[in-house]
Design an enzyme around this catalytic site. Structure first.
Site, short mmCIF file in Angstrom:
data_model
loop_
_atom_site.label_atom_id
_atom_site.label_comp_id
_atom_site.label_asym_id
_atom_site.label_seq_id
_atom_site.Cartn_x
_atom_site.Cartn_y
_atom_site.Cartn_z
N SER A 154 0.78 -1.20 0.28
CA SER A 154 0.23 -0.15 0.17
C SER A 154 0.83 1.10 0.15
O SER A 154 1.97 1.82 -0.53
CB SER A 154 -0.85 -0.18 1.54
OG SER A 154 -2.04 1.18 1.23
N ASP A 306 -1.98 6.44 -4.18
CA ASP A 306 -0.86 5.82 -3.75
C ASP A 306 -0.28 4.55 -4.64
O ASP A 306 -1.42 4.61 -5.53
CB ASP A 306 -1.10 5.33 -2.29
CG ASP A 306 -2.35 4.07 -2.14
OD1 ASP A 306 -2.56 3.72 -2.86
OD2 ASP A 306 -2.32 3.93 -1.25
N ASP A 308 -1.01 1.37 -4.80
CA ASP A 308 -1.85 -0.20 -5.14
C ASP A 308 -3.09 0.94 -5.36
O ASP A 308 -4.41 -0.43 -5.26
CB ASP A 308 -2.02 -0.92 -4.05
CG ASP A 308 -2.34 -0.31 -3.10
OD1 ASP A 308 -2.32 0.64 -2.49
OD2 ASP A 308 -3.03 -1.61 -2.66
N ASP A 310 -5.86 2.17 -3.98
CA ASP A 310 -6.60 1.91 -2.93
C ASP A 310 -7.27 3.39 -2.28
O ASP A 310 -8.53 3.66 -2.32
CB ASP A 310 -6.70 1.05 -2.37
CG ASP A 310 -5.57 0.61 -1.06
OD1 ASP A 310 -4.91 1.95 -1.26
OD2 ASP A 310 -5.38 -0.06 -0.21
#
Length: 582
Positions: A154, A306, A308, A310
């Site tokens: 993340s 960010d 990834d 999400d």
């Protein structure tokens, strides 16, 4: 435990990694840690096994049981595969989705995961290259898979990688599956791992799934007419070197936005994140390049996802025309207000809708929902808990949005995790709506405060890495639990909640039970003036987090904002002093 005893235990664990089952590079790295007089690195690498927390498996990359490497990933995946085969006995059509983001070693870890699942007779749908976390969640549901894995850490710093485990509803695993997977993983030794994949059971997916996902994202749209009237909204976007770089501009165009600019330096896929200190949208520094381009292009707003894709960050212009970074609470509050107010205006609310927020997110959202007759639910931190609320109400009540203070939101139910592509499209729709009404996002925020009350939130992260840090965090929680504060910055505590005991205690000593689906190591204190303080250890990082929320009933209009903010900061400083955090 004495330090010498701990060192001996870590040496014993490390020596198992000198076996032929581990490659030469790993054996050499482990031997160097054993030989080093300073045993700090050895202890940090071997004092525990990585465990599934609120975000799955996550850690610094390197050799060791407490590190992210192909062996830990391998044993986790073998245990996960064993659990899947046990959970769905007799089925010969088991399948999983596997994806990854831009992080170093991400593709190698993802291919390792795919090989192991396929070696265990489970069909794998492996994305051809990096993809957003929410698309992995969508694909699990869309393809009817039993589980999935996304290799990502993340928003963590570049040294980290991770492993998010998903179940058949597209959500990160909850009890009993999380505990069941851990039990299976704990039974696995490196010799048990089937690293040799069955290529016949691995299917590469990509563009077709992107198309289906983009069509699903459009379901988050509330009012396309507003977008069409403001299709030239000036948007600057950054993927922070990650997985949103292609899909998010495509999503914005599919919604009708035509004036989209990207931050070129941050469009480069790079797990070292060379243009930011940390690729976390919660950090203002990460938005610097976006704001610089936004100024040059006279943009209406700057947005980012960010690595990834999400989480999202939003920057808009304030009353002075300067860039103002919205915090996660403000973002979540604005989404909640717009979805409820405009669905209501357009006659899209049928009376069975609900929204969700986490217990540490601003209470203003509750006021918005109550005033508009929409059910609001509180849940634990982590989107798997928001997904759980959607799951338990499926077919009975309609989910229309949910989010948390840490820059995550989900505005539709085809995905069961934070979704920045859908949320970014929706915040641009909200900006278009504001522009349609002669306002900016900042003006809208001020209107919400004026109607529902001013709230200032602050998150304090106390970082304590390693074994000693974990012990210190544990002791801090014990001390707060045994000796809770009675006063926070001059405000009297009138209600305490302990989610480990599932108890709420009023100032007169009355105890009531908390209705939650499970226990969690979280403490909350509520004061007579609306102040709320929450404390919890992070489930994915070596830190303890304090969430502060203070109110100011004197807020009447945008002109009050700076004064109320200054007063709130003074109040927050007093609360920090009360908690010995200053």
């Amino acid at each position: 435990m004495e330090n010498n005893e701990l060192i001996l235990q870590c040496v014993a664990r490390a020596q198992k990694w000198l076996a032929p089952a581990f490659d030469e590079e790993t054996r050499n790295a482990v031997q160097a840690m054993i030989d080093n007089e300073d045993k700090t690195e050895l202890i940090d690498a071997f004092y525990r096994d990585l465990e599934f927390g609120t975000g799955g498996l996550r850690g610094i990359m390197g050799a060791g049981t407490n590190r992210m490497n192909k062996y830990i990933v391998g044993m986790a995946t073998q245990g996960f595969a064993n659990y899947i085969n046990k959970a769905f006995p007799g089925r010969d059509d088991l399948s999983v989705v596997v994806g990854h983001d831009c992080r170093n070693n991400g593709r190698m870890f993802a291919e390792t995961v795919a090989d192991i699942f396929s070696a265990n007779g489970i069909r794998v749908y492996l994305f051809e290259s990096l993809r957003p976390t929410p698309e992995i969640s969508y694909a699990i549901r869309h393809l009817g898979c039993q589980a999935g894995v996304n290799v990502t850490a993340s928003h963590n710093p570049k040294e980290y990688n991770g492993y998010k485990a998903y179940w058949d509803d597209g959500a990160q695993v909850l009890a009993p599956h999380d505990k069941g997977i851990i039990d299976e993983v704990n039974k696995v030794s490196i010799e048990d791992v089937k690293f040799e994949g069955n290529k016949d059971l691995i299917t590469i997916i990509g563009g077709e799934m992107d198309w289906d996902y983009l069509q699903a994202v459009k379901e988050a749209m509330v009012d396309q007419e507003v977008i069409l009237r403001n299709k030239d909204l000036n948007i600057v976007y950054s993927p922070m070197h990650g997985a949103g770089r292609v899909i998010i501009p495509m999503a914005l165009r599919s919604w009708g936005f035509q004036n989209i600019h990207v931050v070129p330096e941050q469009m480069v896929i790079d797990g070292n994140f060379p243009t930011v200190v940390s690729p976390n949208p919660e950090n203002a520094e990460a938005m610097t390049l976006g704001m610089k381009l936004g100024t040059k292009l006279n943009a209406d707003l700057v947005i980012a996802s960010d690595p990834d894709a999400d989480r999202l960050a939003i920057v808009c212009r304030n009353a002075k025309g300067e860039w103002e970074i919205l915090n996660g609470n403000q973002t979540c509050m604005m989404f909640s207000w717009y979805i409820i107010a405009n669905k209501k205006k357009l006659g899209q609310l049928k009376g069975n809708e609900f929204i969700v927020k986490t217990i540490v997110t601003t209470e203003v959202i509750k006021k918005i929902a109550e005033k508009n007759g929409v059910n609001m639910r509180d849940c634990y931190t982590g989107f798997k808990w928001i997904a759980n609320e959607i799951r338990v109400s499926e077919g009975k009540e309609k989910y229309i949005g949910g989010g948390e203070e840490s820059f995550g939101y989900l505005p539709f139910d085809k995905v069961r995790d934070k979704d920045s592509p859908a949320s970014i499209c929706l915040i641009c729709e909200i900006a278009a709506w504001a522009k349609d009404n002669g306002k900016t996002l900042y003006d809208l925020l001020m209107d919400i405060y004026a109607e529902y009350g001013f709230s200032r939130e602050s998150t304090i992260n106390v970082v304590r890495p390693g074994k000693t840090g974990a012990d210190e965090i544990k002791q801090m929680m014990t001390d707060f639990r045994n000796n809770p504060p009675t006063d926070l910055g001059g405000s009297k505590v009138v209600l305490s909640k302990d989610f480990q005991k599932l108890e709420a205690r009023a100032e007169d000593g009355t105890v009531t039970k908390l209705d939650m689906p499970d226990k969690s190591n979280v403490l909350q204190w509520f004061c007579d003036d609306g102040t709320k303080v929450s404390v919890r250890p992070s489930g994915t990082e070596p830190k303890i987090k304090f969430y502060l929320e203070v109110k100011d009933p004197s807020f009447k209009c945008a002109g009050c904002y700076e004064r109320c903010m200054e007063a709130a900061e003074e109040k927050i400083a007093g609360i920090k002093k009360s908690l010995n955090l200053d």
